[in-house]
Design a protein around this motif. Structure first.
Motif, PDB file in Angstrom:
ATOM      1  N   GLU A  19     -12.188   5.418  -6.568  1.00  0.00           N
ATOM      2  CA  GLU A  19     -11.273   4.287  -6.714  1.00  0.00           C
ATOM      3  C   GLU A  19     -11.110   4.064  -8.210  1.00  0.00           C
ATOM      4  O   GLU A  19     -12.092   3.851  -8.928  1.00  0.00           O
ATOM      5  CB  GLU A  19     -11.831   3.028  -6.071  1.00  0.00           C
ATOM      6  CG  GLU A  19     -10.984   1.805  -6.352  1.00  0.00           C
ATOM      7  CD  GLU A  19     -11.807   0.555  -6.565  1.00  0.00           C
ATOM      8  OE1 GLU A  19     -11.376  -0.271  -7.388  1.00  0.00           O
ATOM      9  OE2 GLU A  19     -12.874   0.404  -5.947  1.00  0.00           O
ATOM     10  N   VAL A  52      -4.239  12.306  -6.284  1.00  0.00           N
ATOM     11  CA  VAL A  52      -4.039  10.919  -5.861  1.00  0.00           C
ATOM     12  C   VAL A  52      -3.766  10.891  -4.362  1.00  0.00           C
ATOM     13  O   VAL A  52      -2.908  11.595  -3.852  1.00  0.00           O
ATOM     14  CB  VAL A  52      -2.899  10.255  -6.654  1.00  0.00           C
ATOM     15  CG1 VAL A  52      -2.572   8.884  -6.078  1.00  0.00           C
ATOM     16  CG2 VAL A  52      -3.285  10.136  -8.115  1.00  0.00           C
ATOM     17  N   TRP A  66       1.275  -4.071  -9.655  1.00  0.00           N
ATOM     18  CA  TRP A  66       0.856  -3.186  -8.580  1.00  0.00           C
ATOM     19  C   TRP A  66       0.896  -1.768  -9.097  1.00  0.00           C
ATOM     20  O   TRP A  66       1.798  -1.450  -9.876  1.00  0.00           O
ATOM     21  CB  TRP A  66       1.818  -3.322  -7.382  1.00  0.00           C
ATOM     22  CG  TRP A  66       1.377  -2.499  -6.211  1.00  0.00           C
ATOM     23  CD1 TRP A  66       0.541  -2.892  -5.210  1.00  0.00           C
ATOM     24  CD2 TRP A  66       1.739  -1.149  -5.922  1.00  0.00           C
ATOM     25  NE1 TRP A  66       0.355  -1.854  -4.328  1.00  0.00           N
ATOM     26  CE2 TRP A  66       1.085  -0.773  -4.740  1.00  0.00           C
ATOM     27  CE3 TRP A  66       2.537  -0.207  -6.552  1.00  0.00           C
ATOM     28  CZ2 TRP A  66       1.200   0.485  -4.175  1.00  0.00           C
ATOM     29  CZ3 TRP A  66       2.664   1.061  -5.997  1.00  0.00           C
ATOM     30  CH2 TRP A  66       2.006   1.385  -4.811  1.00  0.00           C
ATOM     31  N   PRO A  67       0.034  -0.906  -8.750  1.00  0.00           N
ATOM     32  CA  PRO A  67      -1.123  -1.056  -7.875  1.00  0.00           C
ATOM     33  C   PRO A  67      -2.334  -1.599  -8.638  1.00  0.00           C
ATOM     34  O   PRO A  67      -2.347  -1.595  -9.868  1.00  0.00           O
ATOM     35  CB  PRO A  67      -1.383   0.366  -7.405  1.00  0.00           C
ATOM     36  CG  PRO A  67      -0.946   1.227  -8.544  1.00  0.00           C
ATOM     37  CD  PRO A  67       0.240   0.501  -9.151  1.00  0.00           C
ATOM     38  N   ALA A 108      -4.822   9.410 -11.926  1.00  0.00           N
ATOM     39  CA  ALA A 108      -4.239   8.111 -11.574  1.00  0.00           C
ATOM     40  C   ALA A 108      -3.091   7.747 -12.508  1.00  0.00           C
ATOM     41  O   ALA A 108      -2.030   7.301 -12.060  1.00  0.00           O
ATOM     42  CB  ALA A 108      -5.316   7.033 -11.607  1.00  0.00           C
ATOM     43  N   TYR A 141       0.754   6.953 -11.647  1.00  0.00           N
ATOM     44  CA  TYR A 141       1.158   5.556 -11.866  1.00  0.00           C
ATOM     45  C   TYR A 141       1.013   5.202 -13.348  1.00  0.00           C
ATOM     46  O   TYR A 141       0.059   4.528 -13.741  1.00  0.00           O
ATOM     47  CB  TYR A 141       0.307   4.610 -11.015  1.00  0.00           C
ATOM     48  CG  TYR A 141       0.492   4.813  -9.532  1.00  0.00           C
ATOM     49  CD1 TYR A 141       1.572   4.232  -8.869  1.00  0.00           C
ATOM     50  CD2 TYR A 141      -0.388   5.591  -8.795  1.00  0.00           C
ATOM     51  CE1 TYR A 141       1.758   4.410  -7.505  1.00  0.00           C
ATOM     52  CE2 TYR A 141      -0.215   5.779  -7.429  1.00  0.00           C
ATOM     53  CZ  TYR A 141       0.851   5.186  -6.801  1.00  0.00           C
ATOM     54  OH  TYR A 141       1.037   5.373  -5.450  1.00  0.00           O
ATOM     55  N   HIS A 143      -5.623  -0.728  -7.232  1.00  0.00           N
ATOM     56  CA  HIS A 143      -6.597   0.330  -6.948  1.00  0.00           C
ATOM     57  C   HIS A 143      -5.828   1.607  -6.649  1.00  0.00           C
ATOM     58  O   HIS A 143      -4.904   1.591  -5.841  1.00  0.00           O
ATOM     59  CB  HIS A 143      -7.464  -0.017  -5.730  1.00  0.00           C
ATOM     60  CG  HIS A 143      -8.128  -1.343  -5.838  1.00  0.00           C
ATOM     61  ND1 HIS A 143      -7.671  -2.449  -5.174  1.00  0.00           N
ATOM     62  CD2 HIS A 143      -9.190  -1.740  -6.556  1.00  0.00           C
ATOM     63  CE1 HIS A 143      -8.443  -3.484  -5.465  1.00  0.00           C
ATOM     64  NE2 HIS A 143      -9.370  -3.085  -6.304  1.00  0.00           N
ATOM     65  N   ILE A 144      -6.216   2.685  -7.305  1.00  0.00           N
ATOM     66  CA  ILE A 144      -5.619   3.989  -7.036  1.00  0.00           C
ATOM     67  C   ILE A 144      -6.747   4.881  -6.511  1.00  0.00           C
ATOM     68  O   ILE A 144      -7.813   4.967  -7.134  1.00  0.00           O
ATOM     69  CB  ILE A 144      -4.988   4.593  -8.308  1.00  0.00           C
ATOM     70  CG1 ILE A 144      -3.919   3.645  -8.846  1.00  0.00           C
ATOM     71  CG2 ILE A 144      -4.408   5.972  -8.006  1.00  0.00           C
ATOM     72  CD1 ILE A 144      -3.405   4.001 -10.221  1.00  0.00           C
ATOM     73  N   ALA A 160      -2.707   4.150  -2.904  1.00  0.00           N
ATOM     74  CA  ALA A 160      -2.870   3.008  -3.809  1.00  0.00           C
ATOM     75  C   ALA A 160      -2.678   1.716  -3.047  1.00  0.00           C
ATOM     76  O   ALA A 160      -1.965   1.672  -2.047  1.00  0.00           O
ATOM     77  CB  ALA A 160      -1.871   3.104  -4.955  1.00  0.00           C
ATOM     78  N   TYR A 220      -7.188  -0.343 -11.750  1.00  0.00           N
ATOM     79  CA  TYR A 220      -6.008  -0.278 -12.602  1.00  0.00           C
ATOM     80  C   TYR A 220      -5.506  -1.686 -12.900  1.00  0.00           C
ATOM     81  O   TYR A 220      -5.242  -2.459 -11.970  1.00  0.00           O
ATOM     82  CB  TYR A 220      -4.974   0.522 -11.807  1.00  0.00           C
ATOM     83  CG  TYR A 220      -3.744   0.983 -12.515  1.00  0.00           C
ATOM     84  CD1 TYR A 220      -3.798   1.974 -13.479  1.00  0.00           C
ATOM     85  CD2 TYR A 220      -2.512   0.473 -12.168  1.00  0.00           C
ATOM     86  CE1 TYR A 220      -2.637   2.451 -14.080  1.00  0.00           C
ATOM     87  CE2 TYR A 220      -1.355   0.937 -12.768  1.00  0.00           C
ATOM     88  CZ  TYR A 220      -1.426   1.924 -13.720  1.00  0.00           C
ATOM     89  OH  TYR A 220      -0.282   2.389 -14.309  1.00  0.00           O
ATOM     90  N   LYS A 243       0.855  -1.183   0.000  1.00  0.00           N
ATOM     91  CA  LYS A 243       0.000   0.000   0.000  1.00  0.00           C
ATOM     92  C   LYS A 243       0.885   1.225   0.000  1.00  0.00           C
ATOM     93  O   LYS A 243       1.992   1.204   0.524  1.00  0.00           O
ATOM     94  CB  LYS A 243      -0.901  -0.002   1.228  1.00  0.00           C
ATOM     95  CG  LYS A 243      -1.856  -1.168   1.244  1.00  0.00           C
ATOM     96  CD  LYS A 243      -2.736  -1.162   2.447  1.00  0.00           C
ATOM     97  CE  LYS A 243      -3.590  -2.422   2.385  1.00  0.00           C
ATOM     98  NZ  LYS A 243      -4.771  -2.359   3.144  1.00  0.00           N
TER      99      LYS A 243
END
Length: 97
Positions: A73, A93, A81-82, A52, A56, A84-85, A96, A76, A24
């Motif tokens: 949310e 942002v 990873w990630p 987002a 990322y 969820h952003i 994540a 992604y 996270k």
């Protein structure tokens, strides 16, 4: 092949078939549970997606969900990873996972 994502932006590159560690970053909205919220579309979804992807880059957004907190949310996919952003109501942002 691997991911074309930037490790400088916090996206973790991966080798196909290799598991990754869950992690996270930043703040996850209070009370967040995966699958909660309402799908949003249009300009709101586009603006949340832009925020987002700026934080990322390298993945693909397949949906944006408005959470009970009013935050978003951004779901992604395409990278390890990630997954969820989280984006604030002002499209910054937040975190994540």
């Amino acid at each position: 092949g691997g991911s074309a994502a930037s490790t400088a932006a916090g996206v973790v590159p991966f080798t196909r078939g290799a598991p990754s560690t869950a992690k996270k970053a930043g703040t996850i909205p209070t009370g967040y549970t995966e699958g909660s919220g309402t799908i949003v579309t249009g300009k709101t979804a586009d603006t949340a997606t832009e925020a987002a992807l700026a934080a990322y880059p390298g993945g693909v957004v397949d949906r944006v969900v408005k959470l009970a907190t009013g935050q978003y949310e951004v779901h992604y996919i395409g990278v390890n990873w990630p997954h969820h952003i989280f984006v604030t109501t002002t499209f910054t942002v937040l975190g994540a996972d």
